[in-house]
Design a protein around this motif. Structure first.
Motif, PDB file in Angstrom:
ATOM      1  N   ASP A 179       0.835  -1.201   0.000  1.00 51.98           N
ATOM      2  CA  ASP A 179       0.000   0.000   0.000  1.00 51.98           C
ATOM      3  C   ASP A 179       0.872   1.254   0.000  1.00 51.98           C
ATOM      4  O   ASP A 179       1.901   1.307   0.689  1.00 51.98           O
ATOM      5  N   LEU A 180       0.455   2.254  -0.756  1.00 54.14           N
ATOM      6  CA  LEU A 180       1.181   3.520  -0.843  1.00 54.14           C
ATOM      7  C   LEU A 180       1.459   4.102   0.539  1.00 54.14           C
ATOM      8  O   LEU A 180       2.544   4.617   0.801  1.00 54.14           O
ATOM      9  N   ARG A 181       0.486   3.997   1.455  1.00 57.36           N
ATOM     10  CA  ARG A 181       0.629   4.586   2.796  1.00 57.36           C
ATOM     11  C   ARG A 181       1.709   3.896   3.612  1.00 57.36           C
ATOM     12  O   ARG A 181       2.308   4.514   4.490  1.00 57.36           O
ATOM     13  N   HIS A 213      -9.954   3.632  -5.648  1.00 56.03           N
ATOM     14  CA  HIS A 213      -8.607   3.260  -6.081  1.00 56.03           C
ATOM     15  C   HIS A 213      -7.843   2.473  -5.018  1.00 56.03           C
ATOM     16  O   HIS A 213      -6.645   2.687  -4.827  1.00 56.03           O
ATOM     17  N   SER A 214      -8.533   1.568  -4.316  1.00 56.92           N
ATOM     18  CA  SER A 214      -7.865   0.687  -3.352  1.00 56.92           C
ATOM     19  C   SER A 214      -8.748  -0.524  -3.104  1.00 56.92           C
ATOM     20  O   SER A 214      -9.870  -0.604  -3.610  1.00 56.92           O
ATOM     21  N   ASN A 215      -8.242  -1.424  -2.307  1.00 59.29           N
ATOM     22  CA  ASN A 215      -9.023  -2.597  -1.908  1.00 59.29           C
ATOM     23  C   ASN A 215      -9.766  -2.342  -0.601  1.00 59.29           C
ATOM     24  O   ASN A 215     -10.230  -3.277   0.033  1.00 59.29           O
ATOM     25  N   SER A 222      -3.652   0.204  -2.990  1.00 54.79           N
ATOM     26  CA  SER A 222      -3.357  -0.918  -2.097  1.00 54.79           C
ATOM     27  C   SER A 222      -2.235  -1.795  -2.641  1.00 54.79           C
ATOM     28  O   SER A 222      -1.583  -2.503  -1.876  1.00 54.79           O
ATOM     29  N   THR A 223      -2.020  -1.751  -3.955  1.00 49.45           N
ATOM     30  CA  THR A 223      -0.983  -2.587  -4.576  1.00 49.45           C
ATOM     31  C   THR A 223       0.077  -1.730  -5.276  1.00 49.45           C
ATOM     32  O   THR A 223       0.836  -2.237  -6.103  1.00 49.45           O
ATOM     33  N   PHE A 224       0.166  -0.477  -4.916  1.00 48.20           N
ATOM     34  CA  PHE A 224       1.077   0.471  -5.559  1.00 48.20           C
ATOM     35  C   PHE A 224       2.511  -0.052  -5.590  1.00 48.20           C
ATOM     36  O   PHE A 224       3.220   0.085  -6.587  1.00 48.20           O
ATOM     37  N   GLY A 225       2.956  -0.656  -4.513  1.00 52.58           N
ATOM     38  CA  GLY A 225       4.329  -1.144  -4.421  1.00 52.58           C
ATOM     39  C   GLY A 225       4.633  -2.319  -5.329  1.00 52.58           C
ATOM     40  O   GLY A 225       5.799  -2.631  -5.574  1.00 52.58           O
ATOM     41  N   SER A 226       3.602  -2.974  -5.844  1.00 54.01           N
ATOM     42  CA  SER A 226       3.825  -4.096  -6.766  1.00 54.01           C
ATOM     43  C   SER A 226       4.067  -3.604  -8.195  1.00 54.01           C
ATOM     44  O   SER A 226       4.492  -4.373  -9.045  1.00 54.01           O
TER      45      SER A 226
END
Length: 130
Positions: free
Chosen positions: A11-13, A34-36, A67-71
């Motif tokens: 997650d970006l946060r 724009h998240s899960n 939620s998946t930004f890091g992927s």
């Protein structure tokens, strides 16, 4: 409040700590679509509104899922941050159809400036890693 549950490591946060005001604004204005961690409104159970909403959410998450930004590959993270900057600056996001029922999701001029500055700094940092 966002849906309960643990925040994923991608997650970006989690990946990019941010000032509390930026985090709160992202959660209120962006995370539903724009998240899960979507907060479903009461009308999500009424058809055909629920079907429309479900498709809208799928489209939003396909475009950007915080939620998946890091992927995402680093180059895609940079592209998505550019898109966030542009859409917040030109006020195409959040969508008017969202802010009609979520008044707190609208950005003030000060909130736009703060989010854009934070996102530009993060984008530049990630670009250095490329």
């Amino acid at each position: 409040n966002l849906s309960p549950g643990p925040i994923p490591a991608e997650d970006l946060r989690i990946l990019h700590p941010m000032p509390a005001a930026i985090r709160q604004k992202l959660e209120v204005s962006c995370y539903d679509c724009h998240s899960n961690q979507t907060r479903y409104p009461w009308y999500a159970e009424i058809q055909p509104l629920g079907w429309w909403l479900d498709q809208h959410l799928k489209d939003g998450k396909r475009e950007l899922n915080l939620s998946t930004f890091g992927s995402y590959p680093l180059s895609r993270q940079v592209d998505k941050l550019d898109a966030i900057i542009d859409s917040v600056k030109d006020r195409t996001m959040p969508l008017p159809s969202y802010t009609w029922t979520h008044f707190d999701a609208k950005f003030s001029d000060e909130e736009v400036a703060a989010l854009v500055a934070w996102a530009e700094t993060l984008r530049d940092k990630i670009e250095e890693e490329l």
